[in-house]
Write a protein that holds these residues in place. Structure first.
Motif, short mmCIF file in Angstrom:
data_model
loop_
_atom_site.label_atom_id
_atom_site.label_comp_id
_atom_site.label_asym_id
_atom_site.label_seq_id
_atom_site.Cartn_x
_atom_site.Cartn_y
_atom_site.Cartn_z
N ALA A 6 0.93 -1.16 0.15
CA ALA A 6 0.17 0.19 0.06
C ALA A 6 0.83 1.30 0.04
O ALA A 6 0.62 2.28 -0.62
CB ALA A 6 -0.86 -0.05 1.23
N ASP A 7 2.04 1.25 0.89
CA ASP A 7 2.82 2.36 0.93
C ASP A 7 3.43 2.75 -0.55
O ASP A 7 3.09 3.87 -0.79
CB ASP A 7 4.19 1.76 1.56
CG ASP A 7 4.16 2.27 3.06
OD1 ASP A 7 3.17 2.51 3.69
OD2 ASP A 7 5.15 2.11 3.64
N ALA A 8 3.90 1.73 -1.49
CA ALA A 8 4.48 2.07 -2.53
C ALA A 8 3.61 2.75 -3.49
O ALA A 8 3.68 3.71 -4.10
CB ALA A 8 4.93 0.80 -3.13
N TRP A 9 2.37 2.25 -3.55
CA TRP A 9 1.32 2.76 -4.57
C TRP A 9 0.72 4.03 -3.93
O TRP A 9 0.45 5.01 -4.80
CB TRP A 9 -0.12 1.89 -4.47
CG TRP A 9 0.11 0.76 -5.12
CD1 TRP A 9 0.27 -0.63 -4.97
CD2 TRP A 9 0.30 0.66 -6.69
NE1 TRP A 9 0.61 -1.55 -6.08
CE2 TRP A 9 0.61 -0.65 -7.12
CE3 TRP A 9 0.42 1.59 -7.71
CZ2 TRP A 9 0.79 -0.97 -8.50
CZ3 TRP A 9 0.55 1.12 -9.07
CH2 TRP A 9 0.69 -0.09 -9.59
N TRP A 10 0.75 4.40 -2.68
CA TRP A 10 0.37 5.79 -2.07
C TRP A 10 1.49 6.89 -2.42
O TRP A 10 1.16 7.88 -2.70
CB TRP A 10 -0.41 5.72 -0.78
CG TRP A 10 -1.57 5.22 -0.94
CD1 TRP A 10 -1.93 3.98 -0.10
CD2 TRP A 10 -2.85 5.47 -1.60
NE1 TRP A 10 -3.18 3.67 -0.24
CE2 TRP A 10 -3.66 4.73 -1.19
CE3 TRP A 10 -2.97 6.75 -2.22
CZ2 TRP A 10 -5.11 4.77 -1.44
CZ3 TRP A 10 -4.49 6.72 -2.68
CH2 TRP A 10 -5.35 5.88 -2.52
N GLY A 11 2.61 6.15 -2.47
CA GLY A 11 3.78 7.01 -2.85
C GLY A 11 3.72 7.37 -4.19
O GLY A 11 3.90 8.82 -4.78
N TYR A 12 3.29 6.49 -5.16
CA TYR A 12 2.89 6.94 -6.62
C TYR A 12 1.91 7.84 -6.77
O TYR A 12 2.18 8.94 -7.30
CB TYR A 12 2.82 5.53 -7.35
CG TYR A 12 2.21 5.88 -8.83
CD1 TYR A 12 3.56 5.65 -9.89
CD2 TYR A 12 1.03 6.28 -9.31
CE1 TYR A 12 2.99 5.85 -11.22
CE2 TYR A 12 0.68 6.57 -10.60
CZ TYR A 12 1.91 6.56 -11.59
OH TYR A 12 1.37 6.69 -12.94
N GLN A 13 0.78 7.55 -6.08
CA GLN A 13 -0.26 8.55 -6.29
C GLN A 13 -0.35 9.82 -5.67
O GLN A 13 -0.71 10.89 -6.02
CB GLN A 13 -1.49 7.78 -5.53
CG GLN A 13 -2.72 8.55 -5.70
CD GLN A 13 -3.33 8.99 -7.17
OE1 GLN A 13 -2.78 8.33 -8.02
NE2 GLN A 13 -4.33 9.75 -7.40
N GLY A 14 0.56 9.65 -4.39
CA GLY A 14 0.86 11.08 -3.54
C GLY A 14 1.67 11.70 -4.50
O GLY A 14 1.30 13.22 -4.52
N LEU A 15 2.54 11.37 -5.19
CA LEU A 15 3.50 12.16 -5.97
C LEU A 15 2.71 12.69 -6.92
O LEU A 15 2.85 13.92 -7.49
CB LEU A 15 4.71 11.35 -6.55
CG LEU A 15 5.40 12.10 -7.68
CD1 LEU A 15 6.41 13.50 -6.72
CD2 LEU A 15 6.60 11.23 -8.46
N MET A 16 1.72 11.96 -7.83
CA MET A 16 1.02 12.55 -9.11
C MET A 16 0.01 13.51 -8.69
O MET A 16 -0.25 14.56 -9.18
CB MET A 16 0.29 11.34 -9.63
CG MET A 16 1.24 10.17 -10.33
SD MET A 16 2.13 10.73 -11.63
CE MET A 16 1.07 10.55 -13.07
N SER A 17 -0.51 13.52 -7.38
CA SER A 17 -1.58 14.36 -7.07
C SER A 17 -1.15 15.59 -6.49
O SER A 17 -1.94 16.72 -6.26
CB SER A 17 -2.49 13.64 -6.24
OG SER A 17 -1.92 13.32 -5.00
N SER A 18 0.24 15.56 -6.05
CA SER A 18 0.64 16.66 -5.27
C SER A 18 1.46 17.67 -6.22
O SER A 18 1.99 18.77 -5.89
CB SER A 18 1.58 16.22 -4.02
OG SER A 18 2.81 15.57 -4.67
N GLY A 19 1.67 17.27 -7.34
CA GLY A 19 2.24 18.03 -8.16
C GLY A 19 3.84 18.25 -8.09
O GLY A 19 4.58 19.39 -7.98
N LEU A 20 4.38 17.07 -7.82
CA LEU A 20 5.69 16.89 -7.76
C LEU A 20 6.28 17.53 -6.33
O LEU A 20 7.20 17.83 -6.25
CB LEU A 20 6.73 17.51 -8.63
CG LEU A 20 6.82 16.68 -9.94
CD1 LEU A 20 7.56 17.30 -11.04
CD2 LEU A 20 7.44 15.22 -9.51
N ASN A 21 5.54 17.71 -5.28
CA ASN A 21 5.71 18.17 -3.91
C ASN A 21 6.32 16.97 -3.42
O ASN A 21 5.47 15.95 -2.48
CB ASN A 21 4.59 18.74 -3.20
CG ASN A 21 5.21 19.46 -1.98
OD1 ASN A 21 5.73 18.86 -1.12
ND2 ASN A 21 4.65 20.61 -1.91
N PRO A 22 7.38 16.95 -2.54
CA PRO A 22 7.83 15.69 -1.91
C PRO A 22 7.56 15.60 -0.74
O PRO A 22 7.25 14.47 -0.21
CB PRO A 22 9.66 15.95 -1.99
CG PRO A 22 9.92 17.48 -2.26
CD PRO A 22 8.72 17.93 -2.90
#
Length: 226
Positions: A194-210
Motif C-alpha cells: 500500500a505504501d508504494a502505491w500511495w507513494g506513486y499516487q501522492g506524487l502525481m496528485s501533489s504536483g511533484l511536492n515531495p
C-alpha cells in the motif's frame, strides 16, 4: 583588405565551432543530469516517507499515553502528517497539505491508469526481477519513452517500496504494541504494498511536492496498518 576578410571569416568559423561544441556538450550532459535529479528526488521522497511515518507513530503514541485518543486513530493520522509537513514547510499554502480526497482513488484504479511500460517496471520491483533496485531506478530514470512526471512517479514507487520494507521490518512490532495487536494479525508485506502505491499516487496528485507526496504515502501506510 582580402587578408582582413579572410581573418574575419576564420574568426566567425571558430566562434561557430565553439558554440556548436558547447551545444553538443550540453545535449549529452543534460539527460544524464536529469536522470540523476530524478534518482536523487526519489531517494529524498522515500526518506521523507519513513520520517513522516515515524512522526505519525510518535504522535499516536503520545496521544495514547495522554489518554487523548477519543476517536478512531485513523482520523488522527492526516492532521499529524500535516503537522509534520508544516514543520518542514512553514510557509506552505493550503494546497500543500494532505487531504482525504487524495485517498478517494483505490489502488486498483491507480494500477489501471498506468501505461504498459510503467506496469513493467513496477512488476520488476514487486517480483524482484532485477539484480538491484539501484539499477532498476537508473533504468527508469533514463527511459525517455516515459514522460518525466511518470518516470519520477515510478522511481518514487520503487524507492518507497524499498524504504518502507526496511522501515516495517524494523518497526512493525512497535505499531503492533501501539494497537494492541498480535504481530501475526496483519502482514507488514501488505502495508508495504500500500505504501508504494500511495507513494506513486501522492506524487502525481501533489504536483511533484515531495513533502506532500511522501507524507501522503506515509498516511496510506499508517492507515493500512491501522
Amino acid at each position: 583588405m582580402k587578408r582582413i576578410l579572410a581573418l574575419t571569416s576564420v574568426f566567425v568559423i571558430m566562434i561557430g565551432t565553439f558554440f556548436s561544441s558547447c551545444t553538443n556538450e550540453n545535449e549529452t550532459v543534460t539527460p544524464q543530469n536529469k536522470s540523476n535529479e530524478l534518482v536523487d528526488y526519489g531517494m529524498e521522497f522515500a526518506s521523507i516517507h519513513n520520517d513522516c511515518l515515524a512522526y505519525i507513530h510518535q504522535g499516536l503514541s503520545s496521544a495514547k499515553t495522554r489518554g487523548n485518543v477519543t476517536t478512531d486513530m485513523k482520523e488522527m493520522v492526516i492532521p499529524i502528517a500535516n503537522t509534520y509537513i508544516s514543520q518542514h514547510c512553514p510557509t506552505r499554502t493550503t494546497s500543500e497539505s494532505i487531504t482525504q480526497d487524495m485517498f478517494s482513488t483505490t489502488i486498483e484504479e491507480i494500477q489501471a491508469s498506468l501505461s504498459p511500460k510503467e506496469k513493467e517496471y513496477i512488476e520488476k520491483a514487486l517480483s524482484n526481477q532485477t539484480e538491484s533496485f539501484e539499477n532498476l531506478i537508473k533504468e527508469v530514470a533514463s527511459d525517455l519513452d516515459l514522460p518525466e512526471l511518470n518516470r519520477q512517479a515510478v522511481i518514487c514507487f520503487i524507492t518507497t517500496y524499498q524504504a518502507s520494507s526496511q522501515y516495517w521490518a524494523e518497526h512493525y512490532s512497535e505499531w503492533a504494541e501501539l494497537l494492541n495487536k498480535p504481530q501475526t494479525r496483519v502482514s507488514f508485506g501488505s502495508v508495504v504494498f500500500a505504501d508504494a502505491w500511495w507513494g506513486y499516487q501522492g506524487l502525481m496528485s501533489s504536483g511533484l511536492n515531495p513533502w506532500v507526496g511522501g507524507g501522503a504515502a506515509a498516511v496510506g501506510s499508517a492507515c493500512a496498518c491501522l
